[in-house]
Design a protein around this motif. Structure first.
Motif, PDB file in Angstrom:
ATOM      1  N   ILE A   1      49.470  40.955  37.284  1.00  0.00           N
ATOM      2  CA  ILE A   1      48.714  41.769  36.325  1.00  0.00           C
ATOM      3  C   ILE A   1      47.245  41.345  36.307  1.00  0.00           C
ATOM      4  CG2 ILE A   1      48.455  42.390  33.885  1.00  0.00           C
ATOM      5  CD1 ILE A   1      50.893  43.664  35.283  1.00  0.00           C
ATOM      6  N   THR A   2      46.987  40.053  36.358  1.00  0.00           N
ATOM      7  CA  THR A   2      45.614  39.544  36.387  1.00  0.00           C
ATOM      8  C   THR A   2      44.896  40.018  37.641  1.00  0.00           C
ATOM      9  OG1 THR A   2      46.265  37.603  35.108  1.00  0.00           O
ATOM     10  CG2 THR A   2      44.202  37.451  36.344  1.00  0.00           C
ATOM     11  N   PHE A   3      45.587  39.980  38.774  1.00  0.00           N
ATOM     12  CA  PHE A   3      45.007  40.434  40.038  1.00  0.00           C
ATOM     13  C   PHE A   3      44.661  41.920  39.971  1.00  0.00           C
ATOM     14  CE2 PHE A   3      45.562  42.179  44.349  1.00  0.00           C
ATOM     15  CZ  PHE A   3      44.558  41.489  44.993  1.00  0.00           C
ATOM     16  N   ILE A   4      45.572  42.732  39.461  1.00  0.00           N
ATOM     17  CA  ILE A   4      45.337  44.174  39.350  1.00  0.00           C
ATOM     18  C   ILE A   4      44.186  44.449  38.377  1.00  0.00           C
ATOM     19  CG2 ILE A   4      46.353  46.355  38.552  1.00  0.00           C
ATOM     20  CD1 ILE A   4      49.053  45.275  39.663  1.00  0.00           C
ATOM     21  N   PHE A   5      44.124  43.687  37.291  1.00  0.00           N
ATOM     22  CA  PHE A   5      43.029  43.816  36.331  1.00  0.00           C
ATOM     23  C   PHE A   5      41.691  43.550  37.020  1.00  0.00           C
ATOM     24  CE2 PHE A   5      40.448  41.883  32.826  1.00  0.00           C
ATOM     25  CZ  PHE A   5      40.348  43.015  32.031  1.00  0.00           C
TER      26      PHE A   5
ATOM     27  N   LEU B   1      41.033  43.781  40.252  1.00  0.00           N
ATOM     28  CA  LEU B   1      40.774  44.846  41.222  1.00  0.00           C
ATOM     29  C   LEU B   1      40.200  46.087  40.543  1.00  0.00           C
ATOM     30  CD1 LEU B   1      43.749  44.908  43.760  1.00  0.00           C
ATOM     31  CD2 LEU B   1      41.363  44.319  44.178  1.00  0.00           C
ATOM     32  N   GLY B   2      40.602  46.322  39.323  1.00  0.00           N
ATOM     33  CA  GLY B   2      40.074  47.464  38.577  1.00  0.00           C
ATOM     34  C   GLY B   2      38.563  47.403  38.436  1.00  0.00           C
ATOM     35  N   PHE B   3      38.025  46.219  38.253  1.00  0.00           N
ATOM     36  CA  PHE B   3      36.576  46.073  38.137  1.00  0.00           C
ATOM     37  C   PHE B   3      35.883  46.352  39.465  1.00  0.00           C
ATOM     38  CE2 PHE B   3      37.878  43.383  34.515  1.00  0.00           C
ATOM     39  CZ  PHE B   3      37.176  44.054  33.521  1.00  0.00           C
TER      40      PHE B   3
END
Length: 87
Positions: free
Chosen positions: A5-9, A11-13
């Motif tokens: 979840i942290t990684f996907i968060f 990547l969103g930026f």
């Protein structure tokens, strides 16, 4: 799961910042800021800068650096638009 979840968060930026790049390229290629809303991009810049400070004070490096990348990309569009409007 938390790491995913942290990684996907994060990547969103990166994805958010990449959305500003085509706009900057268009301004450079056309040498025009026609149809660019400076007030909108200024608003984006303020929100992102505020989020950088919030991330710093919360010691959330992903939030801080992610918004910093977006701030730089959006700021580039804002600066280019301002430059080409003043010409």
């Amino acid at each position: 799961m938390r790491e995913i979840i942290t990684f996907i968060f994060g990547l969103g930026f990166v994805f958010n910042a990449s959305l500003f790049i085509p706009q900057a390229i268009r301004i450079i290629k056309t040498k025009s800021a026609k149809n660019i809303s400076l007030i909108t991009f200024a608003g984006f810049n303020l929100i992102q800068l505020n989020s950088v400070f919030y991330g710093y004070y919360q010691r959330d490096l992903i939030l801080m650096y992610g918004n910093l990348i977006s701030f730089i990309a959006c700021g580039t569009v804002t600066l280019l638009a301002t430059y080409y409007r003043s010409r």
